[in-house]
Design an enzyme around this catalytic site. Structure first.
Site, PDB file in Angstrom:
ATOM      1  N   MET A  19       0.829  -1.204   0.000  1.00 25.32           N
ATOM      2  CA  MET A  19       0.000   0.000   0.000  1.00 25.32           C
ATOM      3  C   MET A  19       0.865   1.257   0.000  1.00 25.32           C
ATOM      4  O   MET A  19       1.978   1.261   0.512  1.00 25.32           O
ATOM      5  CB  MET A  19      -0.990  -0.011   1.163  1.00 25.32           C
ATOM      6  CG  MET A  19      -0.428   0.134   2.557  1.00 25.32           C
ATOM      7  SD  MET A  19      -0.120   1.813   3.114  1.00 25.32           S
ATOM      8  CE  MET A  19      -1.635   2.603   2.767  1.00 25.32           C
ATOM      9  N   HIS A  20       0.345   2.301  -0.633  1.00 27.71           N
ATOM     10  CA  HIS A  20       1.060   3.570  -0.702  1.00 27.71           C
ATOM     11  C   HIS A  20       0.069   4.690  -0.977  1.00 27.71           C
ATOM     12  O   HIS A  20      -1.021   4.460  -1.486  1.00 27.71           O
ATOM     13  CB  HIS A  20       2.150   3.525  -1.785  1.00 27.71           C
ATOM     14  CG  HIS A  20       1.649   3.116  -3.127  1.00 27.71           C
ATOM     15  ND1 HIS A  20       1.435   1.795  -3.473  1.00 27.71           N
ATOM     16  CD2 HIS A  20       1.317   3.845  -4.216  1.00 27.71           C
ATOM     17  CE1 HIS A  20       0.985   1.730  -4.713  1.00 27.71           C
ATOM     18  NE2 HIS A  20       0.903   2.965  -5.187  1.00 27.71           N
ATOM     19  N   LEU A  21       0.462   5.886  -0.616  1.00 24.82           N
ATOM     20  CA  LEU A  21      -0.337   7.073  -0.870  1.00 24.82           C
ATOM     21  C   LEU A  21       0.247   7.817  -2.058  1.00 24.82           C
ATOM     22  O   LEU A  21       1.465   7.836  -2.246  1.00 24.82           O
ATOM     23  CB  LEU A  21      -0.326   8.011   0.338  1.00 24.82           C
ATOM     24  CG  LEU A  21      -1.026   7.531   1.588  1.00 24.82           C
ATOM     25  CD1 LEU A  21      -0.072   6.821   2.505  1.00 24.82           C
ATOM     26  CD2 LEU A  21      -1.677   8.694   2.294  1.00 24.82           C
TER      27      LEU A  21
END
Length: 193
Positions: free
Chosen positions: A141-143
């Protein structure tokens, strides 16, 4: 006469979507046997930040015990950053409370850096969880921190389904590094946070 718009860097990304396991890319819908070995964010977590050339090659701007900030190699627009946990985790619910707080602290730092480096009129900050939600790397996951300007979406995006990135990644990286140095008081080279 038709005009040609070249974006040769994009082909690496397109090919990676159907690459076989073990090649550093995840085929659509199928995780590789060793997801962390094939994950560019995990690879960035192992980069030696003291080696400025290596950090620049990976477009890595910042890393600490909780996460990292990296310039997106396949940006939506100039200055598009990714903020990710160091740990290879798929969902926000997989993060500990400390990891969540650390990730938000890095997101705030990334927003400050983008604002100083590019003076955008707005910023989109978002998370795509899962391939069908738009995640190009669904296992880690990443923004996304995406600077925006009036008029940055135009007929070329809509009609031609093409994005125009007006600045080379290397120049964007240099500007972001300088902004990071100004904010943190650290030298204008990648440093551990």
């Amino acid at each position: 006469m038709n005009n040609t718009l070249w974006a040769p860097w994009r082909m690496d990304y397109i090919k990676s979507l159907d690459a076989p396991p073990g090649t550093g890319a995840t085929p659509a819908g199928a995780p590789p046997a060793n997801a962390e070995a094939a994950c560019f964010l995990c690879e960035n977590a192992r980069v030696d930040l003291a080696n400025a050339a290596q950090a620049a090659q990976h477009l890595l701007l910042w890393r600490n015990e909780h996460g990292l900030i990296v310039l997106n190699r396949y940006p939506y627009t100039t200055g598009h950053l990714l903020v990710a946990p160091v740990a290879h985790l798929e969902d926000l619910t997989d993060l500990t409370v400390d990891q969540q707080a650390g990730l938000m602290t890095l997101t705030v730092l990334a927003e400050k850096v983008v604002r100083l480096a590019f003076n955008p009129q707005g910023i989109n900050i978002g998370i795509n969880l899962g391939r069908c939600a738009g995640a190009g790397l669904p296992g880690h996951m990443h923004l996304h921190i995406v600077p925006r300007w009036n008029g940055d979406t135009n007929f070329v995006n809509v009609v031609g389904q093409v994005r125009i990135i007006p600045q080379a990644l290397e120049r964007s990286y240099d500007l972001l590094r300088e902004a990071l140095a100004a904010i943190t008081g650290q030298p204008a080279r990648p440093v551990a946070g």
